[in-house]
Design an enzyme around this catalytic site. Structure first.
Site, PDB file in Angstrom:
ATOM      1  CE  LYS A 103      15.653  81.192  46.270  1.00 14.46           C
ATOM      2  NZ  LYS A 103      14.696  81.939  47.104  1.00 14.46           N
ATOM      3  CB  SER A 115      21.574  91.455  52.717  1.00 14.83           C
ATOM      4  OG  SER A 115      21.888  91.861  51.404  1.00 14.83           O
ATOM      5  CB  THR A 153      22.895  93.005  60.902  1.00 18.39           C
ATOM      6  OG1 THR A 153      22.814  94.424  60.869  1.00 18.39           O
ATOM      7  CG2 THR A 153      21.475  92.467  61.077  1.00 18.39           C
ATOM      8  CG  ASP A 154      25.045  97.493  63.165  1.00 19.29           C
ATOM      9  OD1 ASP A 154      24.330  97.167  62.193  1.00 19.29           O
ATOM     10  OD2 ASP A 154      25.827  98.473  63.135  1.00 19.29           O
ATOM     11  CD  GLU A 155      20.664  97.373  59.146  1.00 16.75           C
ATOM     12  OE1 GLU A 155      19.455  97.435  58.904  1.00 16.75           O
ATOM     13  OE2 GLU A 155      21.541  97.508  58.288  1.00 16.75           O
ATOM     14  CE1 TYR A 180      19.225  91.956  56.519  1.00 18.01           C
ATOM     15  CE2 TYR A 180      19.624  94.054  57.610  1.00 18.01           C
ATOM     16  CZ  TYR A 180      20.076  92.820  57.173  1.00 18.01           C
ATOM     17  OH  TYR A 180      21.391  92.447  57.408  1.00 18.01           O
ATOM     18  CB  SER A 203      13.756  88.776  58.812  1.00 19.40           C
ATOM     19  OG  SER A 203      14.809  89.436  58.142  1.00 19.40           O
ATOM     20  CE  LYS A 204      21.008  88.677  59.397  1.00 14.87           C
ATOM     21  NZ  LYS A 204      21.649  87.532  58.681  1.00 14.87           N
ATOM     22  CG  LEU A 220      25.739 105.117  50.903  1.00 14.80           C
ATOM     23  CD1 LEU A 220      24.620 106.047  50.474  1.00 14.80           C
ATOM     24  CD2 LEU A 220      26.301 105.572  52.240  1.00 14.80           C
TER      25      LEU A 220
END
Ligand code: NAD
Ligand code: TYD
Length: 339
Positions: free
Chosen positions: A34, A85, A125-127, A153, A156-157, A193
């Site tokens: 997008k 993200s 993701t590991d999140e 975030y 939603s993942k 970061l």
């Protein structure tokens, strides 16, 4: 073989495009993106002239467009990198995270179901596992760790992951999911970061460390992530989840100090600022399943990878300047102005 790479104009997706074009010169790759603030054709400049590569601008949540692309291109494999993200942005404005990360994934899954594919791979993701306490270094995320999200975030993942697994169970869609730890390397947008700290240090600006800088992330060089995804798509078992990580845990403060040292800058630039709401304390992946099952091992150590990454940002200052001089200033002011 023809592969659609969604989100291929972003950080990990663009690294994946380059990795695949080099590794499989006889295959075809289509990037559907997008081009949000996080995606840029500049990231794909060296791929755009490759005859095995095609770029299509499009939103994965646009059902008509996605169906049209599937109908015309008849892809074999879909790798879904497309997502909003950044955790901090999800705290300020969750809505677009639901739209892209959940609805968008649902649209792609429907397109796969209708037009037929050999594999749908979800880059997760590991999140989705939440966080681990700082005082229990013996604990790691395995694929059996319950989903327990903290931010819009990660929620939603996780929702997208559940949809992917449901489409496997209900419609027998041939899916795989990878859940990776924090990536770093070329083309990462300077809201995250490592590139944010490099960008600020280069301008002798303050380095905003959340809280006391004690939170721990498990860093993986982006090329190692790309290699793992490709391995899962080609050799992984359908219906399975694979964690990806290289046992490279560092506190945020350690990472920031390494960057300052590499750039020859003073630690006086470090500024401790108000913590992120709901800030996950520690992420740490147990990669036993992908190591034992598929023989994957990371090849880039953090000490080497961070040097390569800093060098890339120094060599590509025009890329960084281009981002920093645009809407980024407004973002920075909103996120850090009164922190
Ligand atoms: P990124 O923000 O750098 O790139 C995302 C890309 O997706 C951009 O090119 C953007 O334009 C595109 N995009 C956004 N919304 C879209 C939409 N609706 N339709 C089509 N394209 C859209 O993200 P990243 O860091 O490269 O992450 C890629 C994927 O990897 C994400 O799914 C993320 O959740 C996952 N992931 C990232 C990390 C990390 O450390 N960065 C770690 C594990 C997993
Ligand atoms: P980030 O790169 O946003 O990745 P994630 O939150 O998805 O892990 O942040 C990595 C860590 O660095 C996280 O603990 C938050 C912290 N952080 C700061 O201390 N200062 C900053 O300016 C940013 C962007 C992150």
């Amino acid at each position: 073989m023809k592969t659609i790479i969604t989100g291929g104009a972003g950080f990990i997706g663009s690294n994946y495009v380059y990795y695949m074009l080099e590794r499989y010169p006889d295959e075809q790759f289509i990037c559907v993106d997008k081009l949000t603030y996080a995606g840029s054709l500049e990231n794909l400049e060296a791929a755009l002239n490759n005859e095995n590569f095609k770029f299509i601008k499009g939103d994965i949540a646009d059902r008509d467009l996605m169906y049209r692309i599937f109908k015309e291109e008849k892809p074999d494999v879909i790798i879904n990198f497309a997502a909003e993200s950044h955790v901090d942005r999800s705290v300020v404005d969750p809505d677009i995270f639901l739209q892209t990360n959940i609805i968008g994934t649902g649209v792609l899954l429907d397109a796969c179901r209708i037009y037929g594919i050999t594999r749908f791979h979800q880059v997760s993701t590991d999140e989705v596992y939440g966080d681990l306490p700082l005082d229990r270094p013996d604990l790691f995320f395995t694929e059996e760790t319950p989903i327990h999200t903290s931010s819009p975030y990660s929620a939603s993942k996780a929702s997208a992951d559940l949809l992917v697994l449901a489409y496997h169970r209900t419609f027998k869609l041939p899916v795989t999911i990878s859940r990776c730890s924090n990536n770093y390397g070329p083309y990462q947008f300077p809201e995250k970061l490592i590139p944010l700290m490099i960008a600020n240090a280069l301008k002798d600006k303050q380095l905003p460390v959340y809280g006391k800088g004690e939170n721990v992330r498990d860093w993986l060089y982006v090329k190692d992530h790309c290699e793992a995804i490709d391995l899962i798509v080609r050799k992984g078992t359908v219906g399975e989840v694979y964690n990806i990580g290289g046992h490279n845990e560092r506190t945020n403060l350690e990472v920031v100090k390494i960057i300052l040292k590499e750039l020859g800058k003073s630690e006086d630039l470090i500024s401790f600022v108000t913590d992120r709401p709901g800030h996950d304390r520690r992420y740490a992946i147990d990669p036993t399943k992908i190591s034992n099952g598929l023989g994957w091992r990371p090849t880039t150590l953090f000490d080497e990878g961070i040097k390569m990454t800093i060098k890339w940002y120094l060599d590509n200052e025009a890329w960084l300047q281009n981002i920093i001089s645009g809407d980024y200033q407004k973002y920075y002011e909103r996120m850090y102005g009164s922190r």
